[in-house]
Design a protein around this motif. Structure first.
Motif, mmCIF file in Angstrom:
data_model
loop_
_atom_site.group_PDB
_atom_site.id
_atom_site.type_symbol
_atom_site.label_atom_id
_atom_site.label_comp_id
_atom_site.label_asym_id
_atom_site.label_seq_id
_atom_site.Cartn_x
_atom_site.Cartn_y
_atom_site.Cartn_z
ATOM 1 N N LEU A 177 -81.203 -61.131 -25.830
ATOM 2 C CA LEU A 177 -80.542 -62.112 -24.970
ATOM 3 C C LEU A 177 -79.277 -61.511 -24.370
ATOM 4 O O LEU A 177 -79.024 -61.654 -23.166
ATOM 5 C CB LEU A 177 -80.199 -63.380 -25.757
ATOM 6 N N ILE A 178 -78.498 -60.830 -25.192
ATOM 7 C CA ILE A 178 -77.268 -60.210 -24.695
ATOM 8 C C ILE A 178 -77.594 -59.175 -23.620
ATOM 9 O O ILE A 178 -76.939 -59.118 -22.568
ATOM 10 C CB ILE A 178 -76.490 -59.557 -25.856
ATOM 11 N N ALA A 179 -78.611 -58.360 -23.862
ATOM 12 C CA ALA A 179 -79.004 -57.354 -22.868
ATOM 13 C C ALA A 179 -79.465 -58.016 -21.573
ATOM 14 O O ALA A 179 -79.159 -57.543 -20.470
ATOM 15 C CB ALA A 179 -80.110 -56.467 -23.439
ATOM 16 N N PHE A 180 -80.200 -59.107 -21.705
ATOM 17 C CA PHE A 180 -80.663 -59.851 -20.527
ATOM 18 C C PHE A 180 -79.468 -60.394 -19.746
ATOM 19 O O PHE A 180 -79.410 -60.285 -18.513
ATOM 20 C CB PHE A 180 -81.577 -60.990 -20.975
ATOM 21 N N LEU A 181 -78.523 -60.973 -20.451
ATOM 22 C CA LEU A 181 -77.341 -61.528 -19.794
ATOM 23 C C LEU A 181 -76.502 -60.435 -19.141
ATOM 24 O O LEU A 181 -75.945 -60.635 -18.056
ATOM 25 C CB LEU A 181 -76.505 -62.307 -20.811
ATOM 26 N N ASP A 182 -76.415 -59.287 -19.781
ATOM 27 C CA ASP A 182 -75.666 -58.174 -19.190
ATOM 28 C C ASP A 182 -76.263 -57.773 -17.842
ATOM 29 O O ASP A 182 -75.538 -57.396 -16.916
ATOM 30 C CB ASP A 182 -75.663 -56.970 -20.135
ATOM 31 N N PRO A 189 -78.424 -68.197 -11.461
ATOM 32 C CA PRO A 189 -77.936 -69.547 -11.162
ATOM 33 C C PRO A 189 -77.092 -70.068 -12.322
ATOM 34 O O PRO A 189 -77.408 -69.839 -13.491
ATOM 35 C CB PRO A 189 -79.230 -70.357 -11.006
ATOM 36 N N ARG A 190 -76.035 -70.759 -11.998
ATOM 37 C CA ARG A 190 -75.097 -71.190 -13.042
ATOM 38 C C ARG A 190 -75.760 -72.126 -14.054
ATOM 39 O O ARG A 190 -75.454 -72.087 -15.242
ATOM 40 C CB ARG A 190 -73.885 -71.866 -12.407
ATOM 41 N N VAL A 191 -76.682 -72.973 -13.596
ATOM 42 C CA VAL A 191 -77.350 -73.890 -14.518
ATOM 43 C C VAL A 191 -78.188 -73.110 -15.535
ATOM 44 O O VAL A 191 -78.291 -73.498 -16.703
ATOM 45 C CB VAL A 191 -78.216 -74.915 -13.745
ATOM 46 N N THR A 192 -78.770 -71.997 -15.106
ATOM 47 C CA THR A 192 -79.524 -71.138 -16.019
ATOM 48 C C THR A 192 -78.583 -70.499 -17.028
ATOM 49 O O THR A 192 -78.841 -70.500 -18.242
ATOM 50 C CB THR A 192 -80.256 -70.029 -15.234
ATOM 51 N N LEU A 193 -77.500 -69.955 -16.520
ATOM 52 C CA LEU A 193 -76.556 -69.247 -17.380
ATOM 53 C C LEU A 193 -75.943 -70.175 -18.423
ATOM 54 O O LEU A 193 -75.856 -69.824 -19.609
ATOM 55 C CB LEU A 193 -75.462 -68.611 -16.526
ATOM 56 N N ARG A 194 -75.535 -71.352 -18.010
ATOM 57 C CA ARG A 194 -74.896 -72.275 -18.957
ATOM 58 C C ARG A 194 -75.835 -72.638 -20.107
ATOM 59 O O ARG A 194 -75.411 -72.737 -21.261
ATOM 60 C CB ARG A 194 -74.420 -73.533 -18.231
ATOM 61 N N ALA A 195 -77.097 -72.850 -19.794
ATOM 62 C CA ALA A 195 -78.057 -73.171 -20.854
ATOM 63 C C ALA A 195 -78.304 -71.965 -21.752
ATOM 64 O O ALA A 195 -78.381 -72.090 -22.975
ATOM 65 C CB ALA A 195 -79.366 -73.650 -20.241
ATOM 66 N N ALA A 196 -78.408 -70.788 -21.156
ATOM 67 C CA ALA A 196 -78.737 -69.585 -21.925
ATOM 68 C C ALA A 196 -77.642 -69.210 -22.915
ATOM 69 O O ALA A 196 -77.924 -68.684 -23.998
ATOM 70 C CB ALA A 196 -79.002 -68.422 -20.973
ATOM 71 N N ILE A 197 -76.385 -69.466 -22.569
ATOM 72 C CA ILE A 197 -75.267 -69.025 -23.412
ATOM 73 C C ILE A 197 -74.772 -70.115 -24.354
ATOM 74 O O ILE A 197 -73.790 -69.916 -25.072
ATOM 75 C CB ILE A 197 -74.084 -68.539 -22.545
ATOM 76 N N GLU A 198 -75.449 -71.227 -24.382
ATOM 77 C CA GLU A 198 -74.959 -72.404 -25.107
ATOM 78 C C GLU A 198 -74.621 -72.120 -26.565
ATOM 79 O O GLU A 198 -73.664 -72.675 -27.113
ATOM 80 C CB GLU A 198 -76.006 -73.518 -25.023
ATOM 81 N N LEU A 200 -73.854 -69.118 -27.916
ATOM 82 C CA LEU A 200 -73.029 -67.931 -28.132
ATOM 83 C C LEU A 200 -71.609 -68.338 -28.509
ATOM 84 O O LEU A 200 -71.175 -69.463 -28.268
ATOM 85 C CB LEU A 200 -73.006 -67.069 -26.868
ATOM 86 N N ASP A 201 -70.870 -67.402 -29.074
ATOM 87 C CA ASP A 201 -69.478 -67.665 -29.425
ATOM 88 C C ASP A 201 -68.667 -67.936 -28.159
ATOM 89 O O ASP A 201 -68.944 -67.355 -27.096
ATOM 90 C CB ASP A 201 -68.881 -66.467 -30.162
ATOM 91 N N PRO A 202 -67.645 -68.794 -28.248
ATOM 92 C CA PRO A 202 -66.857 -69.154 -27.059
ATOM 93 C C PRO A 202 -66.340 -67.966 -26.242
ATOM 94 O O PRO A 202 -66.448 -67.993 -25.009
ATOM 95 C CB PRO A 202 -65.715 -69.997 -27.638
ATOM 96 N N PRO A 203 -65.782 -66.918 -26.861
ATOM 97 C CA PRO A 203 -65.302 -65.798 -26.028
ATOM 98 C C PRO A 203 -66.425 -65.138 -25.228
ATOM 99 O O PRO A 203 -66.222 -64.742 -24.072
ATOM 100 C CB PRO A 203 -64.713 -64.822 -27.058
ATOM 101 N N LEU A 204 -67.607 -65.027 -25.833
ATOM 102 C CA LEU A 204 -68.734 -64.415 -25.136
ATOM 103 C C LEU A 204 -69.229 -65.327 -24.016
ATOM 104 O O LEU A 204 -69.595 -64.853 -22.930
ATOM 105 C CB LEU A 204 -69.858 -64.120 -26.132
ATOM 106 N N ARG A 205 -69.234 -66.630 -24.263
ATOM 107 C CA ARG A 205 -69.609 -67.571 -23.203
ATOM 108 C C ARG A 205 -68.666 -67.430 -22.010
ATOM 109 O O ARG A 205 -69.103 -67.393 -20.855
ATOM 110 C CB ARG A 205 -69.588 -69.012 -23.723
ATOM 111 N N GLN A 206 -67.378 -67.367 -22.291
ATOM 112 C CA GLN A 206 -66.404 -67.245 -21.211
ATOM 113 C C GLN A 206 -66.566 -65.929 -20.458
ATOM 114 O O GLN A 206 -66.390 -65.870 -19.236
ATOM 115 C CB GLN A 206 -64.978 -67.367 -21.769
ATOM 116 N N HIS A 207 -66.908 -64.883 -21.187
ATOM 117 C CA HIS A 207 -67.139 -63.585 -20.544
ATOM 118 C C HIS A 207 -68.252 -63.686 -19.504
ATOM 119 O O HIS A 207 -68.084 -63.252 -18.356
ATOM 120 C CB HIS A 207 -67.502 -62.545 -21.604
ATOM 121 N N TYR A 208 -69.373 -64.276 -19.901
ATOM 122 C CA TYR A 208 -70.504 -64.352 -18.973
ATOM 123 C C TYR A 208 -70.251 -65.350 -17.846
ATOM 124 O O TYR A 208 -70.658 -65.110 -16.701
ATOM 125 C CB TYR A 208 -71.786 -64.697 -19.733
ATOM 126 N N LEU A 209 -69.567 -66.428 -18.144
ATOM 127 C CA LEU A 209 -69.230 -67.376 -17.080
ATOM 128 C C LEU A 209 -68.290 -66.738 -16.061
ATOM 129 O O LEU A 209 -68.344 -67.042 -14.867
ATOM 130 C CB LEU A 209 -68.595 -68.636 -17.671
#
Length: 215
Positions: A177-182, A189-198, A200-209
């Motif tokens: 999942l991390i490799a996919f997100l990288d 799309p933001r709706v995809t990203l928000r669901a995918a990172i739900e 994950l730890d908050p700092p990692l979520r903020q990184h991808y957002l």
């Protein structure tokens, strides 16, 4: 009790209004042994609640221990033959993972990749949603592969399903999942990203957002 499409419709019509989904599911449980032709008649109905009933019956029948492999094949073939009637997100999600994912678990999954390239968004949603069955069995390969095909889809109903399945696949293989997100977070799309990172730890979520484009 008479197990016919007509009997189901009569019972459905007798339900209190507004009709609740839970009541339809309970009624479908009583009609779990409805023959294939009866399911098909409900599935081809213009009435949404009848199609909900048909798909609920299909899921219950497919997963019932007493159901034969021959009947499971019939259910799978009926499902794919009638996808033009399974054309809303809730209809896809009712039993796509059971009937399509369940049937393909020990077979070639090529049909999912064909569905992922369909011009109809509900078939593309089915392609990714069916992999939920695999993920629940600890297999995430097809989820990530189909998500790769659909990551920039232009339909929100597909995007939401992709994000949700990536989230579930991440429970099986977080590193993938991390490799996919990288690879995709910056353009997904933001709706995809928000669901995918739900999850994950908050700092990692903020990184991808922070990488994501605005949608």
């Amino acid at each position: 009790m008479e197990l016919t499409a007509e009997a189901f419709v009569a019972r459905l019509g007798a339900l209190a209004t507004p009709v609740r989904m839970g009541d339809i599911f309970a009624l479908a449980r009583e009609f779990t042994d409805l023959p294939i032709d009866g399911i098909d008649r409900l599935l081809r109905s213009p009435e949404h609640h009848q199609r909900v009933g048909a798909l609920s019956i299909m899921g219950k029948q497919f997963t019932h221990r007493a159901t034969t492999e021959a009947r499971r094949t019939e259910l799978f073939e009926l499902y794919l033959r009638r996808t033009d009637y399974i054309n809303t997100w809730d209809l896809v999600d009712l039993s796509g993972h059971h009937v399509v994912g369940g049937y393909l678990f020990d077979k070639s999954r090529d049909v999912l990749y064909k569905l992922a390239r369909s011009g109809d968004w509900w078939e593309r949603r089915l392609a990714i949603f069916a992999t939920l069955h695999f993920v629940r069995k600890g297999q995430a390969d097809d989820t990530f592969a189909i998500a790769d095909l659909l990551i920039n889809d232009d339909e929100d109903y597909v995007n939401k399903a992709v994000g949700g399945l990536l989230r579930e696949a991440g429970k099986v293989d977080r590193s993938r999942l991390i490799a996919f997100l990288d690879r995709h977070a910056a353009t997904a799309p933001r709706v995809t990203l928000r669901a995918a990172i739900e999850h994950l730890d908050p700092p990692l979520r903020q990184h991808y957002l922070g990488l994501a484009r605005t949608h």
